[in-house]
Design an enzyme around this catalytic site. Structure first.
Site, short mmCIF file in Angstrom:
data_model
loop_
_atom_site.label_atom_id
_atom_site.label_comp_id
_atom_site.label_asym_id
_atom_site.label_seq_id
_atom_site.Cartn_x
_atom_site.Cartn_y
_atom_site.Cartn_z
N CYS A 204 -1.56 -4.46 -3.58
CA CYS A 204 -2.20 -4.95 -2.35
C CYS A 204 -3.57 -5.61 -2.47
CB CYS A 204 -2.27 -3.80 -1.34
SG CYS A 204 -0.62 -3.26 -0.87
N PRO B 224 4.57 -9.83 0.04
CA PRO B 224 3.90 -10.34 -1.15
C PRO B 224 3.29 -11.73 -0.92
CG PRO B 224 6.26 -10.63 -1.37
CD PRO B 224 6.04 -9.90 -0.09
N LEU C 87 -3.00 4.65 3.21
CA LEU C 87 -2.78 5.59 2.10
C LEU C 87 -2.97 4.88 0.75
CD1 LEU C 87 0.14 5.05 0.46
CD2 LEU C 87 1.07 5.94 2.56
N GLU D 55 -1.46 0.91 7.47
CA GLU D 55 -1.47 2.15 6.68
C GLU D 55 -2.59 2.07 5.64
OE1 GLU D 55 0.15 5.05 7.14
OE2 GLU D 55 -1.35 5.51 5.63
N VAL E 13 7.99 -3.43 5.70
CA VAL E 13 8.59 -4.19 4.59
C VAL E 13 7.52 -4.84 3.73
CG1 VAL E 13 10.74 -4.60 5.86
CG2 VAL E 13 8.87 -6.26 6.01
N ASN E 14 7.94 -5.34 2.59
CA ASN E 14 7.00 -5.96 1.65
C ASN E 14 6.47 -7.29 2.19
OD1 ASN E 14 9.85 -6.03 1.25
ND2 ASN E 14 9.59 -7.43 -0.45
#
Ligand code: NAD
Ligand code: UGA
Length: 483
Positions: free
Chosen positions: A280, A96, A171, A169, A93-94
Site C-alpha cells: 500500500c 493496485p 490495520l 481500514e 477488493v484490491n
C-alpha cells in the site's frame, strides 16, 4: 429512521476483508458475515480445516476463525446470494496501481471496485449500505454511487436504494488482530446520518465511542491516503538519515531514540530498515501524486514522489554496500538472505525490499540462499521471476563466459557453511537467536553480517570474529577521516 442490520457481506477475502470480518464476527455474534471472493482457491484455503493453511498468516487469526467460522462467519464464492441478503456490503477488493492507459504507473486501477459495484447494483435488494473498505482515490464514492444509481433507474419496479460510505481500514499486517481489536480510530465518511449510525453500531460492540470519527466522504478517503503517505514519509526520512549517520559517525538508533522522545515527533515509525515495502505505501503515495498532478499542484506532487524515490535509492544503496564490502565482487559468492517478507509476522511479499535487493545481488552473480519462516519458495520464484537453481542468462554465460547468479530456498537455518555474508532483510524474531559462534566457524573468512534491520546481537557477532555492518552505524574512524 433506524436502519436494522442483520446480514453483512464483504466482497474480497484478502488481507483486509478476511481479518476484518473475522474480528467483526467475533465481536457481533448476532450478525451474519458472508465473505465472498472470485478466487476459489483462496476461499478453499479460508475454509481449510487445518488452520495453519489459511491463505494469510496473521498472529491470532486462526484462534478467531476457529470460534466463528461456519457459525456466523462464512467464506464462499456465492457472491450473488451474499449480496442479495446483505444490509451492509463492504467492498474490500484490491486497488493496485494501474499498469497501462490513462494514469498508468500512478493512479489506482479501479476495475475490481467497479466490477464489485456493478454486482452490488445488480443483485442488491431493498436498501443497502455500501461501504468502501478498500483504499480509494478521492471521489471514488461518486463513481460507485453513479454505478449504483444507473442500475436503479433501469429497473424502476425494483425498490433498490443505496447509501455509500467510506470506512477505510488502518490495520497493519503482522499486527492486524491487535489493530482491529484496539484501533486508534474508526473513520466513517458519508452524508447519510442513519447509514453512518448503522455502520458505527457494529464497531460500538467493542470500540469506545470517542474513537469513532465521522467526516464527510472525501475527507475520509483522503485521510486514508495521507495517513499512509505520512507513515511512509517518516521511514524515508529516517532511512535518509541513516546514510548521514554512516558518513558522520552517528548511530541512527541513537538519533531515532533521541528524536522520538520529543512528544511532537513520537517514537513510532522511526526504525530505519531496508526500505518500506507492502502493497500500500507506494501505491497510495502514487495515488496522491496523481491527484496533485491532476490538479496542477506540481510542487506537491514532487514532494510526495521524492518519498518513493528515496526508498528506491535506499534499497540499491544496500546492494552497493554489500558488493563494495565484499571486495567489489560477489560473483559465485554464497550469500545468506534472512527474511523475504516485507516485514515480520506476515507471509506477504508485495513490494518487499528483498525483491529488488535479491534481484540486484543475483544480477551481480551471487549465489543466494533465501530463508523465510512464512514465505514459500514458489512465492519467491514468482517475485524474482526466476526459478530456484536456474541460471539467470545461460546464453550470455556461454558466450562471454561470465557466471550469472542464482538462488535457492531453505526452510531451515542450517545454511551458513561456506557463506561469505549474511544479509538480514526481515526482522523475524528467530534471527535474534542465531548461534553466531557456530556460524562463525562455518563461514568463509573474512565473514560479514549485513544487518539492515538492527536485530542481530551486535556484540556477539563482533566477539566471534564476524565483521558487522549495520544500517546507519557510523564507523567513527572512517567518518572522521572523511572530514
Ligand atoms: P488482496 O489482494 O489481499 O485481496 C483482495 C481480494 O479481492 C482478492 O482475494 C481478490 O480475488 C478479490 N476480488 C477482486 N475483485 C473481486 C470481485 N469483483 N468480486 C469478489 N472478489 C474480488 O488485497 P488486500 O491487501 O486485502 O487490500 C484490499 C484493499 O484494502 C486495498 O485497497 C488496500 O489498499 C486496502 N488496505 C490493505 C491493507 C493491508 O494491510 N493489506 C490495509 C489497509 C487497507
Ligand atoms: C501500513 C500502515 O501501517 C497501515 O496503517 C495501513 O492500514 C496499511 O499500510 C495499508 O493501508 O495497507 P503495513 O504496510 O501492513 O501497514 O505495515 P507497516 O507496519 O506500516 O510497514 C510498512 C513497511 O514499512 C514495512 O516494510 C516495514 O518494515 C517498514 N517500516 C515500518 C520500517 O522500515 N520502519 C518502521 O519504523 C516501520
Amino acid at each position: 429512521m433506524v436502519i436494522s442490520v442483520k446480514n453483512i457481506c464483504c466482497i474480497g477475502a484478502g488481507y483486509v476483508g478476511g481479518p476484518t470480518m473475522t474480528m467483526m464476527a467475533n465481536k457481533c455474534p448476532s450478525l451474519i458475515f458472508n465473505v465472498v471472493d472470485i478466487n476459489q482457491e483462496r476461499i478453499e484455503s479460508w475454509n481449510n480445516e487445518d488452520l495453519s493453511k489459511l491463505p494469510i498468516f496473521e498472529p491470532g487469526l486462526d484462534v478467531l476463525i476457529a470460534k466463528t467460522r461456519n457459525k456466523n462467519l462464512f467464506f464462499s464464492t456465492g457472491i450473488q446470494k451474499a449480496i442479495e441478503s446483505a444490509d451492509i456490503i463492504f467492498i474490500s477488493v484490491n486497488t493496485p496501481t494501474k499498469k497501462k492507459g490513462l494514469g498508468a504507473g500512478k493512479s489506482s486501477d479501479l476495475k475490481w471496485v467497479e466490477a464489485s459495484a456493478r454486482e452490488v447494483a445488480r443483485f442488491a435488494k431493498g436498501h443497502t449500505i455500501v461501504v468502501e473498505k478498500s483504499t480509494l482515490p478521492v471521489r471514488t464514492a461518486e463513481v460507485i454511487q453513479t454505478i449504483l444509481n444507473s442500475v436503479k433507474k433501469d429497473s424502476a419496479k425494483d425498490l433498490k436504494s443505496f447509501s455509500v460510505l467510506s470506512n477505510p481500514e488502518f490495520l497493519s499486517e503482522g499486527t492486524a488482530i491487535k489493530d482491529l481489536e484496539n484501533p486508534d480510530r474508526i473513520l466513517i465518511g458519508g452524508d447519510n446520518k442513519e447509514a453512518m449510525q448503522a455502520l458505527s453500531c457494529i464497531y460500538k460492540s467493542w470500540v469506545p465511542e470517542n474513537r469513532i470519527l465521522f467526516t464527510n466522504i472525501w475527507s475520509s478517503e483522503l485521510a486514508k491516503l495521507t495517513s499512509n503517505a505520512f507513515l511512509a514519509q517518516r521511514i524515508s526520512s529516517i532511512n535518509s538519515i541513516s546514510a548521514i549517520c554512516e558518513v558522520t559517525g552517528a548511530d541512527v538508533r541513537e538519533v531515532s531514540r533521541a528524536m522520538g522522545r520529543d512528544s511532537r515527533i513520537g517514537s513510532k515509525f522511526l526504525d530505519s530498515g531496508p526500505g518500506f515495502g507492502g502493497s500500500c505505501f507506494k501505491k497510495d503515495i502514487l495515488n496522491l501524486v496523481y491527484l496533485a498532478e491532476y490538479f496542477g499542484l506540481v510542487e506537491v506532487a514532487k514532494f510526495w514522489e521524492s518519498v518513493i524515490d528515496i526508498n528506491k535509492w535506499h534499497q540499491s544503496r544496500i546492494t552497493k554496500i554489500v558488493v563494495k564490502t565484499l571486495f567489489g565482487t560477489i560473483s559465485q559468492k554464497k550469500i545468506i538472505i534472512l527474511g523475504f517478507a516485507f516485514k515480520a509476522n506476515t507471509n506477504d511479499t508485495r513490494e518487499s525490499a528483498a525483491i529488488k535487493i535479491c534481484k540486484d545481488l543475483i544480477e551481480e552473480g551471487a549465489e543466494l540462499v533465501i530463508h523465510d519462516p512464512r514465505v514459500s519458495s514458489l512465492q519467491i520464484a514468482d517475485d524474482l521471476q526466476m526459478k530456484p537453481n536456474s541460471k539467470l542468462n545461460q546464453e550470455l554465460e556461454k558466450t562471454i563466459n561470465i557466471k550469472s547468479g542464482n538462488w535457492r530456498f531453505s526452510k531451515n537455518l542450517d545454511i551458513f557453511e561456506n557463506a561469505h555474508a549474511v544479509l538480514v532483510l526481515t526482522e523475524w524474531e528467530e534471527y535474534q537467536n542465531i548461534n553466531w559462534s557456530l556460524v562463525a566457524k562455518q563461514m568463509v573468512k573474512p565473514s560479514w553480517v549485513f544487518d539492515a534491520r538492527s536485530i542481530v546481537n551486535a556484540e556477539e557477532v563482533r566477539e566471534v570474529g564476524i565483521n558487522l555492518w549495520r544500517l546507519g552505524d557510523g564507523n567513527k574512524k572512517e567518518a572522521i577521516n572523511k572530514f
